[in-house]
Write a protein that holds these residues in place. Structure first.
Motif, mmCIF file in Angstrom:
data_model
loop_
_atom_site.group_PDB
_atom_site.id
_atom_site.type_symbol
_atom_site.label_atom_id
_atom_site.label_comp_id
_atom_site.label_asym_id
_atom_site.label_seq_id
_atom_site.Cartn_x
_atom_site.Cartn_y
_atom_site.Cartn_z
ATOM 1 N N GLN A 99 42.299 37.715 36.449
ATOM 2 C CA GLN A 99 42.061 37.346 35.049
ATOM 3 C C GLN A 99 40.706 37.860 34.558
ATOM 4 O OE1 GLN A 99 42.400 33.097 35.128
ATOM 5 N NE2 GLN A 99 44.617 33.136 35.455
ATOM 6 N N LYS A 100 39.688 37.688 35.378
ATOM 7 C CA LYS A 100 38.339 38.108 34.955
ATOM 8 C C LYS A 100 38.232 39.632 34.903
ATOM 9 C CE LYS A 100 35.913 33.904 35.671
ATOM 10 N NZ LYS A 100 34.637 33.265 35.901
ATOM 11 N N ASN A 101 38.918 40.340 35.811
ATOM 12 C CA ASN A 101 38.896 41.802 35.743
ATOM 13 C C ASN A 101 39.625 42.311 34.505
ATOM 14 O OD1 ASN A 101 37.230 42.403 37.825
ATOM 15 N ND2 ASN A 101 38.752 43.427 39.068
ATOM 16 N N GLU A 102 40.683 41.613 34.098
ATOM 17 C CA GLU A 102 41.355 41.986 32.850
ATOM 18 C C GLU A 102 40.423 41.781 31.664
ATOM 19 O OE1 GLU A 102 45.114 39.984 32.299
ATOM 20 O OE2 GLU A 102 45.901 40.778 34.194
ATOM 21 N N LYS A 103 39.649 40.710 31.716
ATOM 22 C CA LYS A 103 38.754 40.355 30.604
ATOM 23 C C LYS A 103 37.479 41.211 30.582
ATOM 24 C CE LYS A 103 36.829 36.211 28.462
ATOM 25 N NZ LYS A 103 36.705 34.757 28.578
ATOM 26 N N TYR A 104 36.861 41.415 31.751
ATOM 27 C CA TYR A 104 35.553 42.078 31.817
ATOM 28 C C TYR A 104 35.574 43.452 32.456
ATOM 29 C CZ TYR A 104 34.093 37.238 31.026
ATOM 30 O OH TYR A 104 33.955 35.968 30.532
ATOM 31 N N SER A 107 33.021 45.008 36.012
ATOM 32 C CA SER A 107 31.580 44.964 35.728
ATOM 33 C C SER A 107 30.758 44.686 36.986
ATOM 34 C CB SER A 107 31.264 43.926 34.651
ATOM 35 O OG SER A 107 31.594 42.627 35.093
#
Length: 170
Positions: A99-104, A107
């Protein structure tokens, strides 16, 4: 059905006999399937096909009442169940990572490549400081970030650091 529930598979339903007529534990509930495990064996069953694979009305001999905490954990009585809980937490870590890789984007990986391991240390240190503050205050955090969220994020930062190290061959 709840995480931690015990079920019994039907006789002769699987090609691999190791799965037939055995007790399994519900590990995870996915969008359209249930994930069951027994030691190293596991299988997914689509929610609409449960009655094809499982004995209906099965009552386990030593049923334990699940004790969910933030949807992750089930009641723990022995090492086997702790292994199930660990697997469930690792699955949750992977969901959060995705989820966080999709969002950010990547990074974290980009920062480590650009600035070195000090960028990983900085993020882990920030999360540790947050954990320390919440524990010393006796707080569970906020709706934005609970103590559990902080633990899971910190674990993911260590895993991502390990991934970067593996990529470098260290």
């Amino acid at each position: 059905m709840k995480i931690g529930d015990k079920v019994r598979t039907k006789k002769s339903v699987f090609k691999n006999n190791e799965y037939n007529d055995k007790e399994f534990t519900l590990l995870d509930i996915e969008e359209d399937a249930y994930h069951f495990v027994r030691g190293e064996l596991d299988f997914l069953v689509h929610k609409t096909a449960l009655d094809e694979f499982l004995e209906i009305g099965y009552e386990p001999k030593h049923a334990k009442e699940p004790n969910p905490v933030a949807g992750l954990f089930c009641a723990m009585a022995n090492i086997d169940e702790k292994v199930l809980v660990h697997r469930s937490v690792c699955n949750k870590l992977n969901d959060i990572y995705e989820q966080k890789n999709e969002k950010y984007g990547d990074s974290f990986g980009i920062s480590v490549k650009k600035y070195g391991l000090i960028s990983a240390l900085t993020r882990i240190s920030d999360k540790f400081n947050r954990f320390e503050q919440l524990v010393l205050e006796g707080s569970n955090g906020t709706d934005d970030e609970t103590l559990l969220d902080t633990c899971l994020d910190t674990a993911n930062y260590f895993i991502m650091t390990a991934m970067e190290l593996q990529e470098r061959g260290k």
